[in-house]
Design a protein around this motif. Structure first.
Motif, short mmCIF file in Angstrom:
data_model
loop_
_atom_site.label_atom_id
_atom_site.label_comp_id
_atom_site.label_asym_id
_atom_site.label_seq_id
_atom_site.Cartn_x
_atom_site.Cartn_y
_atom_site.Cartn_z
N SER A 127 7.40 -9.52 -17.31
CA SER A 127 6.39 -8.83 -16.50
C SER A 127 5.14 -9.67 -16.35
CB SER A 127 6.04 -7.48 -17.13
OG SER A 127 5.52 -7.67 -18.44
N ASP A 128 4.94 -10.64 -17.25
CA ASP A 128 3.74 -11.47 -17.21
C ASP A 128 4.08 -12.89 -17.65
OD1 ASP A 128 1.30 -9.32 -17.08
OD2 ASP A 128 2.91 -8.58 -18.37
N ARG A 171 5.97 -12.31 -21.19
CA ARG A 171 6.02 -10.98 -21.80
C ARG A 171 7.28 -10.29 -21.29
NH1 ARG A 171 2.29 -8.07 -24.34
NH2 ARG A 171 0.50 -9.18 -23.45
N ARG A 224 -0.09 -11.01 -9.34
CA ARG A 224 -1.53 -10.92 -9.53
C ARG A 224 -1.95 -12.06 -10.46
NH1 ARG A 224 -2.81 -4.74 -11.04
NH2 ARG A 224 -0.66 -4.70 -11.72
N ARG A 250 0.72 -11.61 -13.38
CA ARG A 250 1.47 -10.35 -13.48
C ARG A 250 2.49 -10.33 -12.34
NH1 ARG A 250 0.73 -5.06 -15.22
NH2 ARG A 250 0.20 -6.09 -17.17
N THR A 286 -2.95 -0.43 -20.14
CA THR A 286 -2.29 -1.25 -19.14
C THR A 286 -0.88 -1.62 -19.62
OG1 THR A 286 -4.39 -2.18 -18.44
CG2 THR A 286 -2.42 -3.43 -17.88
N GLY A 287 0.10 -1.51 -18.71
CA GLY A 287 1.47 -1.87 -19.06
C GLY A 287 2.26 -0.78 -19.75
N GLU A 310 2.45 -1.65 -5.79
CA GLU A 310 3.40 -2.37 -6.65
C GLU A 310 4.84 -2.27 -6.16
OE1 GLU A 310 2.96 -1.62 -10.78
OE2 GLU A 310 0.78 -1.74 -10.75
#
Length: 517
Positions: free
Chosen positions: A154-155, A170, A224, A239, A280-281, A310
């Motif tokens: 995701s990151d 991540r 992002r 992200r 967040t997340g 998103e």
């Protein structure tokens, strides 16, 4: 008919990829990005056609896409999905191997050391931009992003240290470090990312935010980008948002049966505000999208305002805030009300103006969904009051507040039964009935030796009742509101998590990790 015959024959043959040695000239006919994205491995050439091992050769749409990407006829044959994953890694490499192959194209003379700060930095900015646009650096950055997508990350985080750089992905909420490129390439990598995100590559003293839009093998990827200055250089965070990802339904989010009934009743309200809270997340947006999908019928007009959009929702009007032109949540919400919607989703309530506009929408007969960054459900009330919203407005419009967290799900292929110790039970604060056992993570090839595969949610749903409304009017603390809700039967995040531990969905360690105060 011909395609069906090939699939049927492949089923009977039952390819064993692990026993095959595929020639390099055949492997090279499929680009690594295509092989990793579609999970295919080329086996042999038949005239102008290429035989591809696939997990689902009957999927004609995918076969057609592969034919276009490869520029030749494709003969799909069936292979075991797990063997396919291993074969793709074997022939096309993991992140470190991909980076190594790219670095082989970069000569020592291609790198120019840039000193900072000072005038020399400005003089060399053009050279760094040239280097960032050179094919090897472009391929390197692309390979790092593709590898992150392959792993389901995701990151992506890039950090410059004194003598090295650190690259981490991540995955399922946990950071994993991967083999990094040499430090001398870091400035070029950061500059390449800035160019992609339309940021100022000469500005290294101030934080910057931007977005990258990619089209990768037919998929729209929105990234992002955030850069911040640190002692040794800039730290970059990416992200990754796949706008074509399959959206989950409410039944797929991990609600227990009684919570599911309460959620369904809550989102069927004709007006009011429903808030989802968490850091967040924690999956707040996914939950709201699932709710909107459940309500999305031709009879209802639904409009969202998000930062950013998103996922794309079919049949729903989605707006994206644009701070650069002063189009934020508050004035966007004001415009939405002129469109006469039935249901509104506000990506996040960040200030008093947005909160008051959302409440005004709820008072005029709209159902409003939104998110707040609070630790538990009861704190959502006090957060609105702290923003300056009047207590009577909160009490009369907020219908429910739900806190949530994401926990990793145990791999079903390798989880192991065990009886927890008294110390472990004391740590989480529950007792285990005699004769029951729990499960722990072990690790196997099917979960990349992690022990977990995917994530699910744990929830704390607080429904506004007359008793709670009177407490809100009295401006009591969030702790008092939560105590009253728990006394009335509301399950806390840890309660919900403990039930999923007993069901074998996750582990004690995971629940402690996400609910530890």
């Amino acid at each position: 008919m011909e395609h069906e015959a090939v699939v049927e024959a492949a089923v009977q043959v039952g390819l064993a990829l692990s026993a095959r040695e595929i020639p390099p000239e055949i492997v090279s006919r499929v680009p690594p990005a295509v092989a990793k994205y579609y999970r295919v491995v080329p086996l042999e050439a038949r005239g102008k056609a290429l035989v591809l091992a696939m997990a689902a050769p009957e999927n004609l749409a995918v076969v057609d896409e592969l034919r276009v990407h490869l520029g030749c006829p494709v003969v799909p044959v069936l292979a075991d999905p797990e063997e396919l994953v291993q074969a793709v890694d074997r022939y096309y490499g993991a992140g470190a191997q991909t980076v190594a192959s790219v670095l082989a194209d970069i000569g020592e003379g291609s790198i120019e050391v840039v000193k900072e700060p000072g005038e020399e930095e400005q003089a060399n900015t053009g050279r760094i931009e040239d280097l960032a646009n050179e094919a090897p650096i472009v391929k390197l950055v692309n390979s790092l992003i593709i590898e992150a997508l392959r792993r389901g990350a995701s990151d992506i985080f890039y950090t410059e240290l004194r003598n090295s750089i650190k690259v981490r992905y991540r995955v399922d909420g946990i950071l994993y470090e991967v083999s990094p490129p040499p430090k001398k390439l870091y400035l070029a990598i950061v500059s390449r990312i800035k160019i992609m995100a339309d940021l100022n590559i000469a500005e290294k003293r101030l934080p910057q935010d931007g977005r990258i839009k990619l089209k990768l093998l037919g998929k729209d990827i929105d990234i992002r980008v955030s850069t911040v200055p640190t002692v040794f250089g800039e730290s970059v965070a990416l992200r990754l948002l796949d706008k074509n990802s399959i959206l989950l339904g409410l039944a797929d989010l991990g609600f227990l049966p009684e919570t599911m009934k309460q959620v369904e009743n809550l989102i069927e309200k004709k007006h009011g505000i429903v808030l989802v809270t968490g850091p967040t997340g924690s999956g707040k947006t996914t939950t709201l999208y699932a709710a909107l999908n459940a309500l999305n019928t031709p009879e209802k007009k639904i409009i969202t305002i998000e930062d950013p959009v998103e996922y794309l929702l079919y049949g729903i009007n989605q707006m994206q805030v644009r701070p650069k032109i002063d189009f934020g949540f508050a004035n966007g919400l004001r415009s939405i009300l002129r469109q006469d919607p039935d249901i509104i989703m506000v990506g996040e309530i960040r200030d008093r103006e947005t909160a008051e506009m959302a409440i005004q929408a709820a008072l005029t007969g709209h159902l409003v969904f939104s998110t707040l960054h609070t630790n538990d459900s009861a704190s959502a009330v006090t957060r609105l009051l702290d923003m300056g919203v009047e207590p009577f407005l909160v009490a009369s419009t907020v219908r429910g507040m739900m806190a949530q967290r994401l926990v990793r799900v145990l791999c079903p292929h390798c989880r192991q039964e065990y009886v927890p110790s008294e110390a472990e039970l004391r740590k989480i604060g529950y007792e285990l009935p005699e004769g029951e056992h729990l499960y722990r993570a072990v690790g196997c090839p099917k979960c990349n030796d992690i022990g977990y595969r995917g994530r699910t949610g744990i929830y704390e749903l607080l429904i506004m009742t007359p008793e709670l409304e009177s407490m809100v009017l009295g401006r009591v603390s969030s702790a008092q509101i939560k105590d009253a809700a728990v006394a009335a039967g509301t399950a806390s995040l840890r309660d919900d998590g403990w039930r999923k531990v007993r069901m074998g969905v996750t582990t004690v360690e995971e629940i402690l990790r996400v609910t530890q105060e």
